[in-house]
Write an enzyme that holds these catalytic residues in place. Structure first.
Site, short mmCIF file in Angstrom:
data_model
loop_
_atom_site.label_atom_id
_atom_site.label_comp_id
_atom_site.label_asym_id
_atom_site.label_seq_id
_atom_site.Cartn_x
_atom_site.Cartn_y
_atom_site.Cartn_z
N SER A 162 16.89 -14.07 -5.30
CA SER A 162 17.74 -12.96 -5.74
C SER A 162 17.03 -12.06 -6.74
O SER A 162 17.66 -11.25 -7.41
CB SER A 162 19.01 -13.53 -6.41
N CYS A 163 15.69 -12.15 -6.82
CA CYS A 163 14.99 -11.42 -7.88
C CYS A 163 14.98 -9.93 -7.66
O CYS A 163 14.80 -9.16 -8.60
CB CYS A 163 13.55 -11.92 -8.01
N GLY A 164 15.13 -9.47 -6.41
CA GLY A 164 15.10 -8.05 -6.16
C GLY A 164 13.71 -7.46 -6.15
O GLY A 164 13.55 -6.26 -5.99
#
Length: 290
Positions: free
Chosen positions: A118-120
């Protein structure tokens, strides 16, 4: 140590009838992983197999690959001060000690960012990071003992979700756990772990394999409940797993990583249906393609 399940009050409504009863819920607590005394990561997990979880996490980080590289894992004294002033160990902090001579990596956000789905910030750098740190190629060079490339019958693969579900003991009591399991190419259940996070369940599997000297898992099929994220594909590649199957969808980056590394990635494994996103040569497919 923490409990796998806990009891909580619930008001139940069924067909207009209201009743009050206790309900069994899956426990969720934080686990801080330290490396040679330095904080490395915090994950929300179901207590149990904490040492295996920490070891498996470090395999996916490229820090560990052989059991002799691990000196020991201990619970830290950290934690909760009681009303009387005494300190009780919460069993929520573990410290992993590497064997002498094993390099300790730099613990920085820049180094670890690719491990978080989910770090983007995922993309080409994430794929390159896994490819350059993986110890074992996910190829068809055969497994331990020279038994040749792994091949699996689609019918065997299709039967695995039911076998996974039948072995989920805690799920039966709570309905709130993910599972990850290792199977042989013939469909034999080799190991199964449950956790509130499917990535933790995979780490627990890989950590057990590390300490038992079974890495790389080149003769195993990894099955996960739910979807197949980049993070799970990464963990499979870092453990040398050739086939990753999920009962739900993969992410686009998981498919990219599978194609990049040679991982067989199967999604929507339900009944006799499945989608093969990469590495279909490992499945004995028959019939014309429409």
């Amino acid at each position: 140590m923490g409990r796998v399940t806990e009891r909580r009050r619930v008001v139940r409504v069924r067909d207009g009838a209201v009743s009050e009863r206790p309900d069994t819920l899956v426990a969720e607590e934080p686990l801080e992983i330290r490396l040679d005394g330095r904080p490395l990561a915090v994950t929300m997990r179901t207590p149990g197999d904490d040492f295996a979880l920490a070891a498996g996490f470090l395999v996916s980080e490229g820090v560990l690959g052989r059991p002799e590289e691990l000196a020991n894992i201990v619970y830290c004294a950290g934690a909760t001060e009681q009303a009387d002033g005494t300190v009780r160990n919460s069993y929520n902090v573990v410290d992993v000690r590497l064997a002498p001579g094993v390099p300790v990596p730099d613990i920085t956000l820049e180094r670890n960012v690719y491990t978080t789905s989910s770090c983007g910030l995922c993309g080409k750098a994430s794929l390159d990071a896994v490819r350059t740190t993986a110890r074992w190629p996910v190829g068809d060079g055969g497994g331990p003992g020279g038994r040749g490339p792994l091949r699996i019958d689609p019918a065997v693969l299709a039967a695995l979700p039911d076998r996974l579900r039948a072995a989920q003991k805690v799920f039966d009591r709570t309905g709130g756990l993910h599972a990850a399991a290792l199977f042989s190419p013939e469909g034999e259940l080799l190991d199964l772990r449950e956790d509130v996070g499917r990535h933790n369940a995979v780490d627990k599997l890989v950590g057990r394999a590390l300490t038992e000297g079974r890495l790389p898992l080149s003769r195993s099929v990894l099955l996960v409940s739910g979807r197949a994220s980049f993070e799970l594909a990464q963990k499979a590649v870092m453990a040398g797993v050739p086939v990753l199957a999920a009962v739900s969808a993969p992410s686009s980056l998981a498919v990219d990583l599978a194609a990049e590394t040679g991982l067989t990635l199967v999604g929507f494994l339900r009944g006799t249906s499945m989608n093969i996103y990469s590495g279909e040569h490992r499945l004995a497919l028959a019939g014309a393609r429409g």
